[in-house]
Design a protein around this motif. Structure first.
Motif, PDB file in Angstrom:
ATOM      1  N   LEU A 105       0.831  -1.029   0.169  1.00 20.49           N
ATOM      2  CA  LEU A 105       0.136   0.031  -0.070  1.00 20.49           C
ATOM      3  C   LEU A 105       0.960   1.312   0.120  1.00 20.49           C
ATOM      4  CD1 LEU A 105      -2.733  -0.828   2.513  1.00 20.49           C
ATOM      5  CD2 LEU A 105      -2.959  -0.795  -0.093  1.00 20.49           C
ATOM      6  N   PHE A 106       2.128   1.226   0.821  1.00 25.18           N
ATOM      7  CA  PHE A 106       2.639   2.426   0.702  1.00 25.18           C
ATOM      8  C   PHE A 106       3.585   2.758  -0.500  1.00 25.18           C
ATOM      9  CE2 PHE A 106       7.239   4.009   2.094  1.00 25.18           C
ATOM     10  CZ  PHE A 106       6.638   5.334   2.468  1.00 25.18           C
ATOM     11  N   ASN A 107       4.002   1.494  -1.060  1.00 17.69           N
ATOM     12  CA  ASN A 107       4.460   1.644  -2.618  1.00 17.69           C
ATOM     13  C   ASN A 107       3.372   2.056  -3.509  1.00 17.69           C
ATOM     14  OD1 ASN A 107       7.416  -0.389  -3.869  1.00 17.69           O
ATOM     15  ND2 ASN A 107       6.417   1.566  -4.784  1.00 17.69           N
ATOM     16  N   LEU A 137      11.069  21.550  -5.680  1.00 18.21           N
ATOM     17  CA  LEU A 137      11.351  20.613  -4.478  1.00 18.21           C
ATOM     18  C   LEU A 137      10.822  19.325  -4.231  1.00 18.21           C
ATOM     19  CD1 LEU A 137      12.977  20.548  -1.903  1.00 18.21           C
ATOM     20  CD2 LEU A 137      11.534  21.757  -0.715  1.00 18.21           C
ATOM     21  N   VAL A 138       9.225  19.525  -4.613  1.00 17.20           N
ATOM     22  CA  VAL A 138       8.576  18.231  -4.567  1.00 17.20           C
ATOM     23  C   VAL A 138       9.180  17.279  -5.853  1.00 17.20           C
ATOM     24  CG1 VAL A 138       6.468  17.180  -5.017  1.00 17.20           C
ATOM     25  CG2 VAL A 138       6.454  19.218  -3.947  1.00 17.20           C
ATOM     26  N   TYR A 139       9.373  17.712  -6.815  1.00 19.87           N
ATOM     27  CA  TYR A 139      10.112  16.905  -7.850  1.00 19.87           C
ATOM     28  C   TYR A 139      11.363  16.238  -7.384  1.00 19.87           C
ATOM     29  CZ  TYR A 139       7.224  20.105 -10.825  1.00 19.87           C
ATOM     30  OH  TYR A 139       6.351  20.989 -11.221  1.00 19.87           O
ATOM     31  N   LEU A 140      12.037  17.034  -6.635  1.00 22.26           N
ATOM     32  CA  LEU A 140      13.414  16.677  -6.094  1.00 22.26           C
ATOM     33  C   LEU A 140      13.164  15.396  -5.138  1.00 22.26           C
ATOM     34  CD1 LEU A 140      15.445  19.765  -5.782  1.00 22.26           C
ATOM     35  CD2 LEU A 140      15.924  18.061  -7.496  1.00 22.26           C
ATOM     36  N   VAL A 141      12.022  15.591  -4.580  1.00 17.72           N
ATOM     37  CA  VAL A 141      11.699  14.540  -3.336  1.00 17.72           C
ATOM     38  C   VAL A 141      11.122  13.413  -4.130  1.00 17.72           C
ATOM     39  CG1 VAL A 141      10.425  13.932  -1.479  1.00 17.72           C
ATOM     40  CG2 VAL A 141      11.675  15.977  -1.671  1.00 17.72           C
ATOM     41  N   MET A 142      10.139  13.453  -4.822  1.00 15.29           N
ATOM     42  CA  MET A 142       9.380  12.309  -5.426  1.00 15.29           C
ATOM     43  C   MET A 142      10.096  11.243  -6.168  1.00 15.29           C
ATOM     44  SD  MET A 142       6.650  12.185  -4.030  1.00 15.29           S
ATOM     45  CE  MET A 142       6.298  10.639  -5.065  1.00 15.29           C
ATOM     46  N   PHE A 143      10.917  11.653  -7.246  1.00 12.49           N
ATOM     47  CA  PHE A 143      11.604  10.587  -8.015  1.00 12.49           C
ATOM     48  C   PHE A 143      12.614  10.017  -7.043  1.00 12.49           C
ATOM     49  CE2 PHE A 143      10.246  13.646 -11.351  1.00 12.49           C
ATOM     50  CZ  PHE A 143       9.933  12.620 -12.406  1.00 12.49           C
ATOM     51  N   PRO A 144      13.582  10.345  -6.424  1.00  5.57           N
ATOM     52  CA  PRO A 144      14.217   9.372  -5.396  1.00  5.57           C
ATOM     53  C   PRO A 144      13.443   8.615  -4.537  1.00  5.57           C
ATOM     54  CG  PRO A 144      15.261  11.535  -5.488  1.00  5.57           C
ATOM     55  CD  PRO A 144      13.788  11.821  -5.871  1.00  5.57           C
ATOM     56  N   LEU A 145      12.502   9.213  -4.032  1.00  6.74           N
ATOM     57  CA  LEU A 145      11.430   8.485  -3.119  1.00  6.74           C
ATOM     58  C   LEU A 145      11.056   7.105  -3.705  1.00  6.74           C
ATOM     59  CD1 LEU A 145      10.240   8.442  -0.182  1.00  6.74           C
ATOM     60  CD2 LEU A 145       8.499   9.960  -1.207  1.00  6.74           C
ATOM     61  N   PHE A 146      10.325   7.465  -4.814  1.00  7.68           N
ATOM     62  CA  PHE A 146       9.801   6.456  -5.844  1.00  7.68           C
ATOM     63  C   PHE A 146      10.849   5.315  -5.982  1.00  7.68           C
ATOM     64  CE2 PHE A 146       8.978   4.141  -9.587  1.00  7.68           C
ATOM     65  CZ  PHE A 146       8.077   3.483  -9.632  1.00  7.68           C
ATOM     66  N   TRP A 147      11.758   5.535  -6.546  1.00  5.53           N
ATOM     67  CA  TRP A 147      13.035   4.641  -7.089  1.00  5.53           C
ATOM     68  C   TRP A 147      13.455   3.853  -5.624  1.00  5.53           C
ATOM     69  CZ3 TRP A 147      12.591   2.570 -11.615  1.00  5.53           C
ATOM     70  CH2 TRP A 147      12.190   3.202 -12.445  1.00  5.53           C
ATOM     71  N   VAL A 148      13.826   4.453  -4.661  1.00  6.58           N
ATOM     72  CA  VAL A 148      14.344   3.944  -3.515  1.00  6.58           C
ATOM     73  C   VAL A 148      13.426   2.993  -2.695  1.00  6.58           C
ATOM     74  CG1 VAL A 148      15.040   4.174  -1.053  1.00  6.58           C
ATOM     75  CG2 VAL A 148      16.077   5.628  -2.960  1.00  6.58           C
ATOM     76  N   LEU A 151      12.502   0.022  -5.404  1.00  9.58           N
ATOM     77  CA  LEU A 151      13.685  -1.193  -5.528  1.00  9.58           C
ATOM     78  C   LEU A 151      14.016  -1.901  -4.072  1.00  9.58           C
ATOM     79  CD1 LEU A 151      15.943   0.858  -7.956  1.00  9.58           C
ATOM     80  CD2 LEU A 151      14.435  -0.929  -8.459  1.00  9.58           C
ATOM     81  N   ARG A 152      13.887  -1.155  -3.144  1.00 11.58           N
ATOM     82  CA  ARG A 152      13.961  -1.635  -1.706  1.00 11.58           C
ATOM     83  C   ARG A 152      12.745  -2.779  -1.441  1.00 11.58           C
ATOM     84  NH1 ARG A 152      12.646  -2.027   3.373  1.00 11.58           N
ATOM     85  NH2 ARG A 152      14.363  -2.604   4.970  1.00 11.58           N
ATOM     86  N   ASN A 153      11.704  -2.475  -1.899  1.00 10.77           N
ATOM     87  CA  ASN A 153      10.617  -3.420  -1.707  1.00 10.77           C
ATOM     88  C   ASN A 153      10.873  -4.654  -2.607  1.00 10.77           C
ATOM     89  OD1 ASN A 153       9.051  -2.117   0.370  1.00 10.77           O
ATOM     90  ND2 ASN A 153       7.727  -1.076  -1.103  1.00 10.77           N
ATOM     91  N   ARG A 165      15.956 -10.696  -6.789  1.00 11.60           N
ATOM     92  CA  ARG A 165      17.462 -10.690  -7.282  1.00 11.60           C
ATOM     93  C   ARG A 165      17.493  -9.254  -8.257  1.00 11.60           C
ATOM     94  NH1 ARG A 165      19.645 -12.078 -12.194  1.00 11.60           N
ATOM     95  NH2 ARG A 165      22.020 -12.567 -11.910  1.00 11.60           N
ATOM     96  N   ILE A 166      16.401  -9.037  -8.959  1.00 12.70           N
ATOM     97  CA  ILE A 166      16.459  -7.815  -9.768  1.00 12.70           C
ATOM     98  C   ILE A 166      16.568  -6.597  -9.050  1.00 12.70           C
ATOM     99  CG2 ILE A 166      15.113  -6.343 -11.553  1.00 12.70           C
ATOM    100  CD1 ILE A 166      14.087  -8.931 -12.554  1.00 12.70           C
ATOM    101  N   GLY A 167      15.672  -6.516  -7.970  1.00 12.99           N
ATOM    102  CA  GLY A 167      15.547  -5.340  -7.052  1.00 12.99           C
ATOM    103  C   GLY A 167      16.963  -5.205  -6.205  1.00 12.99           C
ATOM    104  N   GLY A 168      17.611  -6.406  -5.954  1.00  9.91           N
ATOM    105  CA  GLY A 168      19.073  -6.240  -5.261  1.00  9.91           C
ATOM    106  C   GLY A 168      20.017  -5.712  -6.047  1.00  9.91           C
ATOM    107  N   ILE A 169      20.067  -5.845  -7.322  1.00  6.24           N
ATOM    108  CA  ILE A 169      21.064  -5.557  -8.387  1.00  6.24           C
ATOM    109  C   ILE A 169      20.716  -4.200  -8.536  1.00  6.24           C
ATOM    110  CG2 ILE A 169      21.584  -5.729 -10.676  1.00  6.24           C
ATOM    111  CD1 ILE A 169      21.037  -8.585 -10.745  1.00  6.24           C
ATOM    112  N   LEU A 170      19.320  -3.714  -8.879  1.00  2.00           N
ATOM    113  CA  LEU A 170      19.371  -2.256  -9.140  1.00  2.00           C
ATOM    114  C   LEU A 170      19.155  -1.276  -7.917  1.00  2.00           C
ATOM    115  CD1 LEU A 170      16.335  -2.802 -11.694  1.00  2.00           C
ATOM    116  CD2 LEU A 170      18.777  -2.174 -12.064  1.00  2.00           C
TER     117      LEU A 170
END
Length: 201
Positions: A105-107, A137-148, A151-153, A165-170
């Protein structure tokens, strides 16, 4: 073996990332909310600190229908959404272990926020013809937030073992991927609005 020895490691770095980026996004939403109050009070005569030039400003965005896409000011979404991001980070710092459905749900919420952000970027660059500083500033926050988050999930198995495995690589490349996305956004605004020229003027 002690309880401390068998307890899972707290994801300190990830938790602090969520708190810091959530706080930055919340601050931008808060500033936009204050500016919206000024716009509602004084209309086009409102003097906003974010209005740097006719092309770099937030007044036009706040007064447009795009600025209230769901029938109320968009910054209200940011106040609630980024507060949730901070809350998740603080929860992790406290040592909580969250269920898989919670991470899903968070993702989903973060992904939805990014889609909305991209829509706002398109509207701002191609329709309104402005670059809103606090929106930036919102743009600067949202892109890293989404990818981190995404990919961590994936790396931790929240999406199932097939994507682990794909998540661990990326995951180590989440920051470079986000930077590439932000550079693309910057190029869009530069090519459309010549932002650097108007900032220097």
């Amino acid at each position: 073996m002690t309880d401390a020895a068998i307890a899972p490691r707290r994801p300190w770095a990830y938790a602090i990332f969520l708190v810091v980026f959530g706080a930055a996004g919340w601050w931008a939403a808060f500033q936009l909310t204050l500016d919206k109050f000024l716009v509602l009070e004084k209309g086009k005569n409102a003097v906003l600190n974010c209005n740097i030039s006719p092309f770099v400003q937030c007044g036009t965005n706040l007064q447009s229908w795009q600025g209230s896409a769901f029938g109320f000011p968009n910054p209200i979404l940011g106040l609630g959404g980024f507060a949730a991001v901070i809350a998740v980070g603080v929860t992790l710092l406290a040592g909580a272990r969250l269920a898989r459905w919670y991470w899903w749900l968070f993702n989903l919420g973060v992904a939805g926020a990014l889609v909305f952000t991209i829509w706002l970027i398109v509207q701002s660059a191609f329709v309104l013809g402005t670059l809103c500083p606090w929106c930036g500033l919102v743009y600067l926050v949202m892109f890293p937030l989404f990818w981190v988050v995404t990919l961590r999930n994936a790396a931790t198995g929240e999406f199932g073992s097939r994507l682990t495995r794909i998540g661990g690589i990326l995951l180590p490349y989440a920051a470079p991927i986000a930077i590439v996305c932000l550079i693309a956004v910057g190029l869009i605004f530069q090519l459309r609005l010549d932002v650097l020229h108007h900032l220097a003027a």
